[in-house]
Design a protein around this motif. Structure first.
Motif, short mmCIF file in Angstrom:
data_model
loop_
_atom_site.label_atom_id
_atom_site.label_comp_id
_atom_site.label_asym_id
_atom_site.label_seq_id
_atom_site.Cartn_x
_atom_site.Cartn_y
_atom_site.Cartn_z
N ASP A 58 0.82 -1.22 0.00
CA ASP A 58 0.00 0.00 0.00
C ASP A 58 0.85 1.26 0.00
O ASP A 58 0.33 2.36 0.20
CB ASP A 58 -0.93 0.02 1.22
CG ASP A 58 -2.00 -1.06 1.12
OD1 ASP A 58 -2.41 -1.37 -0.01
OD2 ASP A 58 -2.41 -1.58 2.16
N LYS A 59 2.16 1.11 -0.22
CA LYS A 59 3.05 2.27 -0.15
C LYS A 59 3.34 2.82 -1.54
O LYS A 59 3.88 2.13 -2.40
CB LYS A 59 4.37 1.89 0.52
CG LYS A 59 5.30 3.07 0.66
CD LYS A 59 6.64 2.73 1.27
CE LYS A 59 7.43 4.01 1.41
NZ LYS A 59 8.83 3.80 1.57
N PRO A 60 3.00 4.11 -1.77
CA PRO A 60 3.34 4.71 -3.06
C PRO A 60 4.84 4.95 -3.15
O PRO A 60 5.43 5.52 -2.22
CB PRO A 60 2.57 6.04 -3.05
CG PRO A 60 2.31 6.34 -1.62
CD PRO A 60 2.29 5.03 -0.88
N VAL A 61 5.48 4.46 -4.24
CA VAL A 61 6.94 4.59 -4.36
C VAL A 61 7.40 5.30 -5.63
O VAL A 61 8.53 5.79 -5.69
CB VAL A 61 7.65 3.21 -4.27
CG1 VAL A 61 7.45 2.59 -2.89
CG2 VAL A 61 7.20 2.28 -5.37
N THR A 62 6.55 5.36 -6.66
CA THR A 62 6.95 6.01 -7.91
C THR A 62 5.73 6.67 -8.53
O THR A 62 4.60 6.21 -8.33
CB THR A 62 7.62 5.02 -8.88
OG1 THR A 62 8.18 5.74 -9.99
CG2 THR A 62 6.67 3.96 -9.38
N THR A 63 5.96 7.77 -9.27
CA THR A 63 4.83 8.51 -9.82
C THR A 63 5.20 9.24 -11.10
O THR A 63 6.39 9.46 -11.38
CB THR A 63 4.28 9.53 -8.79
OG1 THR A 63 3.06 10.07 -9.28
CG2 THR A 63 5.27 10.64 -8.52
N ALA A 64 4.19 9.60 -11.86
CA ALA A 64 4.32 10.49 -13.01
C ALA A 64 2.97 11.14 -13.25
O ALA A 64 1.93 10.60 -12.86
CB ALA A 64 4.76 9.73 -14.26
N ARG A 65 3.01 12.30 -13.89
CA ARG A 65 1.79 13.03 -14.21
C ARG A 65 1.73 13.18 -15.73
O ARG A 65 2.76 13.39 -16.38
CB ARG A 65 1.85 14.39 -13.53
CG ARG A 65 0.67 15.29 -13.74
CD ARG A 65 0.76 16.51 -12.84
NE ARG A 65 1.48 17.59 -13.51
CZ ARG A 65 1.59 18.82 -13.02
NH1 ARG A 65 1.06 19.13 -11.84
NH2 ARG A 65 2.25 19.75 -13.66
N VAL A 66 0.53 13.05 -16.30
CA VAL A 66 0.36 13.13 -17.75
C VAL A 66 -0.68 14.18 -18.11
O VAL A 66 -1.80 14.15 -17.60
CB VAL A 66 -0.07 11.76 -18.34
CG1 VAL A 66 -0.26 11.86 -19.84
CG2 VAL A 66 0.94 10.67 -17.99
N ALA A 67 -0.28 15.10 -18.99
CA ALA A 67 -1.20 16.08 -19.55
C ALA A 67 -1.47 15.65 -20.99
O ALA A 67 -0.54 15.57 -21.81
CB ALA A 67 -0.58 17.48 -19.52
N LYS A 68 -2.72 15.35 -21.28
CA LYS A 68 -3.09 14.84 -22.61
C LYS A 68 -3.61 15.96 -23.48
O LYS A 68 -4.49 16.72 -23.06
CB LYS A 68 -4.15 13.75 -22.46
CG LYS A 68 -3.69 12.58 -21.62
CD LYS A 68 -4.81 11.59 -21.39
CE LYS A 68 -4.37 10.47 -20.47
NZ LYS A 68 -5.45 9.52 -20.19
N ASP A 69 -3.07 16.09 -24.69
CA ASP A 69 -3.50 17.10 -25.64
C ASP A 69 -4.22 16.39 -26.79
O ASP A 69 -3.58 15.78 -27.65
CB ASP A 69 -2.30 17.89 -26.15
CG ASP A 69 -2.70 19.04 -27.06
OD1 ASP A 69 -3.78 18.98 -27.69
OD2 ASP A 69 -1.93 20.01 -27.14
N ALA A 70 -5.54 16.47 -26.80
CA ALA A 70 -6.34 15.77 -27.81
C ALA A 70 -6.07 16.32 -29.21
O ALA A 70 -6.07 15.58 -30.19
CB ALA A 70 -7.83 15.88 -27.48
N ALA A 71 -5.82 17.62 -29.31
CA ALA A 71 -5.61 18.25 -30.63
C ALA A 71 -4.36 17.71 -31.31
O ALA A 71 -4.37 17.44 -32.51
CB ALA A 71 -5.53 19.76 -30.48
#
Length: 150
Positions: A58-71
């Motif tokens: 249950d421990k968060p160890v890695t992450t990333a954020r994604v911004a999606k551009d539909a155009a």
């Protein structure tokens, strides 16, 4: 640490439990370790982006954020981070491979990111290609990298 096959990757759009887990990692890595000002790291875009978090148990160890551009059919990857004691186990690679798979399934054309210069080799192993000059973000050298989805 456990082998990467025990890493469970979850993702969710906007604010909520997954974003909270992502912020825990980002604050520790970017603000505490790398000295990024909180005003830069907490930029007000978390409600508009998709958050990926890899969990061991249950421990968060890695992450990333994604911004999606539909155009443009581009997914812009940001805020890739792994807790110090979890590094070197392939967790970020597992997380990014999931993002690549999801992008492929969503018919995205490209993925791009600003890689911290010491991490360029890591992204190259995943198929990203560095382009353009080195630039500064939060007083850290970065290069733009792109991945063409096939």
């Amino acid at each position: 640490m456990m082998p990467e096959k025990y890493l469970e990757v979850n993702h969710a759009q906007g604010l909520g439990v997954i974003n909270d887990a992502a912020l825990t990692i980002r604050k520790q890595v970017f603000i505490a370790e790398q000295g990024v000002p909180a005003t830069i790291e907490i930029d007000g875009l978390d409600n508009q982006t998709e958050h990926y978090v890899g969990f061991l148990a249950d421990k968060p160890v890695t992450t990333a954020r994604v911004a999606k551009d539909a155009a443009t059919q581009n997914w812009h990857i940001q805020r890739v981070a792994t807790l110090r004691d979890a590094r070197g186990n392939g967790y970020a690679a597992t997380l990014l491979k999931q993002i690549i798979t999801d992008a492929r399934n969503a018919h995205a054309q490209t993925l791009d990111l600003g890689a911290q210069v010491p991490a360029i080799g890591f992204y190259e192993k995943l198929g990203f290609v560095a382009e353009g000059p080195v630039f500064q973000e939060a007083n850290i050298d970065h290069r733009h990298m792109i991945f063409t989805v096939e």
